[in-house]
Design a protein around this motif. Structure first.
Motif, PDB file in Angstrom:
ATOM      1  N   ILE A  66     113.978  84.817  24.204  1.00  0.00           N
ATOM      2  CA  ILE A  66     114.972  85.135  25.220  1.00  0.00           C
ATOM      3  C   ILE A  66     116.148  84.167  25.052  1.00  0.00           C
ATOM      4  N   MET A  67     117.350  84.661  25.305  1.00  0.00           N
ATOM      5  CA  MET A  67     118.516  83.779  25.354  1.00  0.00           C
ATOM      6  C   MET A  67     119.228  83.962  26.679  1.00  0.00           C
ATOM      7  N   LEU A  68     119.661  82.849  27.261  1.00  0.00           N
ATOM      8  CA  LEU A  68     120.434  82.840  28.489  1.00  0.00           C
ATOM      9  C   LEU A  68     121.795  82.209  28.232  1.00  0.00           C
ATOM     10  N   ARG A  69     122.819  82.740  28.892  1.00  0.00           N
ATOM     11  CA  ARG A  69     124.117  82.062  28.970  1.00  0.00           C
ATOM     12  C   ARG A  69     124.419  81.843  30.440  1.00  0.00           C
ATOM     13  N   LEU A  70     124.399  80.584  30.852  1.00  0.00           N
ATOM     14  CA  LEU A  70     124.577  80.222  32.253  1.00  0.00           C
ATOM     15  C   LEU A  70     125.692  79.188  32.346  1.00  0.00           C
ATOM     16  N   ALA A  71     126.737  79.516  33.070  1.00  0.00           N
ATOM     17  CA  ALA A  71     127.896  78.631  33.222  1.00  0.00           C
ATOM     18  C   ALA A  71     128.403  78.154  31.860  1.00  0.00           C
ATOM     19  N   GLY A  72     128.392  79.058  30.893  1.00  0.00           N
ATOM     20  CA  GLY A  72     128.900  78.741  29.565  1.00  0.00           C
ATOM     21  C   GLY A  72     127.926  78.017  28.663  1.00  0.00           C
ATOM     22  N   GLN A  73     126.748  77.679  29.172  1.00  0.00           N
ATOM     23  CA  GLN A  73     125.751  76.970  28.370  1.00  0.00           C
ATOM     24  C   GLN A  73     124.670  77.942  27.900  1.00  0.00           C
ATOM     25  N   TYR A  74     124.321  77.827  26.614  1.00  0.00           N
ATOM     26  CA  TYR A  74     123.296  78.701  26.038  1.00  0.00           C
ATOM     27  C   TYR A  74     121.934  78.010  26.050  1.00  0.00           C
ATOM     28  N   THR A  75     120.913  78.788  26.389  1.00  0.00           N
ATOM     29  CA  THR A  75     119.521  78.349  26.360  1.00  0.00           C
ATOM     30  C   THR A  75     118.716  79.356  25.547  1.00  0.00           C
ATOM     31  N   LEU A  76     117.909  78.873  24.615  1.00  0.00           N
ATOM     32  CA  LEU A  76     116.975  79.717  23.874  1.00  0.00           C
ATOM     33  C   LEU A  76     115.562  79.430  24.350  1.00  0.00           C
ATOM     34  N   ILE A  77     114.777  80.494  24.531  1.00  0.00           N
ATOM     35  CA  ILE A  77     113.381  80.367  24.922  1.00  0.00           C
ATOM     36  C   ILE A  77     112.512  80.940  23.805  1.00  0.00           C
ATOM     37  N   ASP A  78     111.589  80.153  23.310  1.00  0.00           N
ATOM     38  CA  ASP A  78     110.648  80.569  22.256  1.00  0.00           C
ATOM     39  C   ASP A  78     111.344  81.285  21.094  1.00  0.00           C
ATOM     40  N   PRO A  79     112.367  80.670  20.503  1.00  0.00           N
ATOM     41  CA  PRO A  79     113.088  81.355  19.416  1.00  0.00           C
ATOM     42  C   PRO A  79     112.285  81.350  18.116  1.00  0.00           C
ATOM     43  N   ALA A  80     111.767  82.500  17.737  1.00  0.00           N
ATOM     44  CA  ALA A  80     111.050  82.677  16.470  1.00  0.00           C
ATOM     45  C   ALA A  80     111.828  83.714  15.669  1.00  0.00           C
ATOM     46  N   LEU A  81     112.709  83.261  14.784  1.00  0.00           N
ATOM     47  CA  LEU A  81     113.655  84.142  14.105  1.00  0.00           C
ATOM     48  C   LEU A  81     113.405  84.223  12.605  1.00  0.00           C
ATOM     49  N   HIS A 133     105.816  81.423  18.668  1.00  0.00           N
ATOM     50  CA  HIS A 133     106.603  80.901  19.785  1.00  0.00           C
ATOM     51  C   HIS A 133     107.288  79.582  19.419  1.00  0.00           C
ATOM     52  N   LEU A 134     106.640  78.780  18.605  1.00  0.00           N
ATOM     53  CA  LEU A 134     107.225  77.536  18.103  1.00  0.00           C
ATOM     54  C   LEU A 134     107.343  77.684  16.589  1.00  0.00           C
ATOM     55  N   ASP A 135     108.526  78.094  16.143  1.00  0.00           N
ATOM     56  CA  ASP A 135     108.781  78.438  14.751  1.00  0.00           C
ATOM     57  C   ASP A 135     109.535  77.295  14.072  1.00  0.00           C
ATOM     58  N   ARG A 136     108.848  76.587  13.197  1.00  0.00           N
ATOM     59  CA  ARG A 136     109.422  75.384  12.584  1.00  0.00           C
ATOM     60  C   ARG A 136     110.736  75.649  11.856  1.00  0.00           C
ATOM     61  N   PRO A 137     110.852  76.694  11.011  1.00  0.00           N
ATOM     62  CA  PRO A 137     112.137  76.917  10.338  1.00  0.00           C
ATOM     63  C   PRO A 137     113.293  77.140  11.312  1.00  0.00           C
ATOM     64  N   THR A 138     113.046  77.869  12.405  1.00  0.00           N
ATOM     65  CA  THR A 138     114.104  78.072  13.394  1.00  0.00           C
ATOM     66  C   THR A 138     114.474  76.754  14.066  1.00  0.00           C
ATOM     67  N   ILE A 139     113.488  75.939  14.400  1.00  0.00           N
ATOM     68  CA  ILE A 139     113.768  74.637  15.021  1.00  0.00           C
ATOM     69  C   ILE A 139     114.570  73.755  14.072  1.00  0.00           C
ATOM     70  N   LYS A 140     114.249  73.771  12.778  1.00  0.00           N
ATOM     71  CA  LYS A 140     115.003  72.979  11.803  1.00  0.00           C
ATOM     72  C   LYS A 140     116.459  73.433  11.740  1.00  0.00           C
TER      73      LYS A 140
END
Length: 336
Positions: free
Chosen positions: A81-96, A136-143
């Protein structure tokens, strides 16, 4: 010397001296994994989507639209999931990544394309993780995130901070169930889930698993994380509701005898949706990886049937396309 849980609190039911546990009984028995794998192989499961993968992709995938500056939520496929709140982006469990596995050449492979690349993001303030499993915790995406946004803040369950520090993360906040942190105008609260964790043969349940409640201005969002159903989850809307946005899993539920202790089926998610007051609910944990016996295209129609069985309209709980955006200014209007 045996590993001891450095965060162990004997007053908390989900803590053990060796790690963490679910308060609910363990449903899997020794040998069940091999039994399921044998049955799955013999039955040739999972089957491909009824109309094939290209047609499934054409129907259920679209590129992410990052235009504008309004508060918004995107579903990025699976649990991301991605959120944009008050111009700030948050990623939740990014496995791309192309696979979610400890190795790049074997393990669950993406069947649908990632709708977003980290390089596409104009900024990134927060990354929220529900637990340590590779989908849910994808090392290449985190890198990739750390290379592009080295000052990003990671908000993670208890026990995962050391992993992120080893990855080079500079800012990590780890929380136990019901603990809260406020960063700028956003409040993040870890909430219970029924699941487990493991990344190697030696670290089973050494870090915690959780869902998250994220609040900012008029948004009150419950992301359930990866979770089997439990009546104890009803305490979350009772304590922290009313919610106007949910993300509940509807995939990786088959066969039920093997999956029910760690993954909800659509009917159970519908029950939670109803218990939370029927807010706008994003069905997650489907459409990307074939982690269980159901086909990629099964969860949408099973969800539709579950809503019908419960006598509920699908206006607020319907399958999104991977990459789909919803402008949060519409939440109040749509739910009124």
């Amino acid at each position: 010397m045996a590993w001891k849980n450095p965060w162990y609190d004997p007053h908390l039911e989900h803590h053990t001296p060796e790690g963490f546990k679910n308060p609910e009984p363990e449903l899997r028995q020794k040998g069940d994994l091999k039994k399921w794998q044998k049955e799955r192989k013999a039955s040739g499961l999972p089957l491909p989507p009824e109309e094939g993968y290209p047609a499934f992709i054409s129907r259920w995938c679209q590129p992410v639209d990052l235009t504008g500056s309004e508060d918004a939520v995107w579903w990025l496929g699976h649990a991301a999931i991605m959120l944009r709140l008050a111009g700030q982006y948050t990623l939740i469990d990014p496995a791309l990544s192309p696979r979610v596995s400890p190795v790049s050449f074997y393990g669950p492979q993406r069947k649908t394309p990632a709708p977003l690349q980290i390089a596409d993001l104009p900024s990134l303030s927060y990354v929220v993780i529900s637990h340590s499993h590779y989908d849910h915790l994808d090392r290449p995406t985190i890198k990739q995130i750390l290379r592009r946004f080295p000052q990003v803040e990671f908000i993670v369950p208890l026990g995962l901070a050391p992993w992120f520090k080893r990855m080079g993360a500079r800012r990590v906040t780890q929380l136990d169930w019901w603990q809260t942190v406020q960063l700028d105008s956003i409040t993040f609260q870890a909430v219970p889930a029924r699941h487990w964790t493991m990344r190697t043969l030696w670290d089973r349940n050494r870090s915690l698993w959780c869902g998250w409640v994220i609040k900012q201005a008029k948004l009150n969002f419950w992301f359930s994380g990866d979770s089997g159903y439990s009546d104890s989850l009803l305490a979350i809307p009772e304590r922290l509701g009313p919610f106007n946005l949910l993300a509940l899993p509807v995939g990786a539920y088959a066969p039920k005898w093997f999956m029910q202790g760690q993954h909800m089926d659509p009917s159970q998610s519908v029950h939670l949706h109803q218990a939370a007051g029927c807010p706008l609910t994003i069905p997650v944990h489907w459409g990307v990886f074939e982690l269980a016996d159901e086909s990629l295209d099964e969860p949408p129609w099973v969800l539709d049937q579950a809503l019908r069985d419960a006598g509920l309209a699908s206006a607020f709980f319907y399958p999104w396309k991977i990459g789909q955006r919803y402008l949060l200014k519409n939440l109040i209007q749509d739910l009124s």
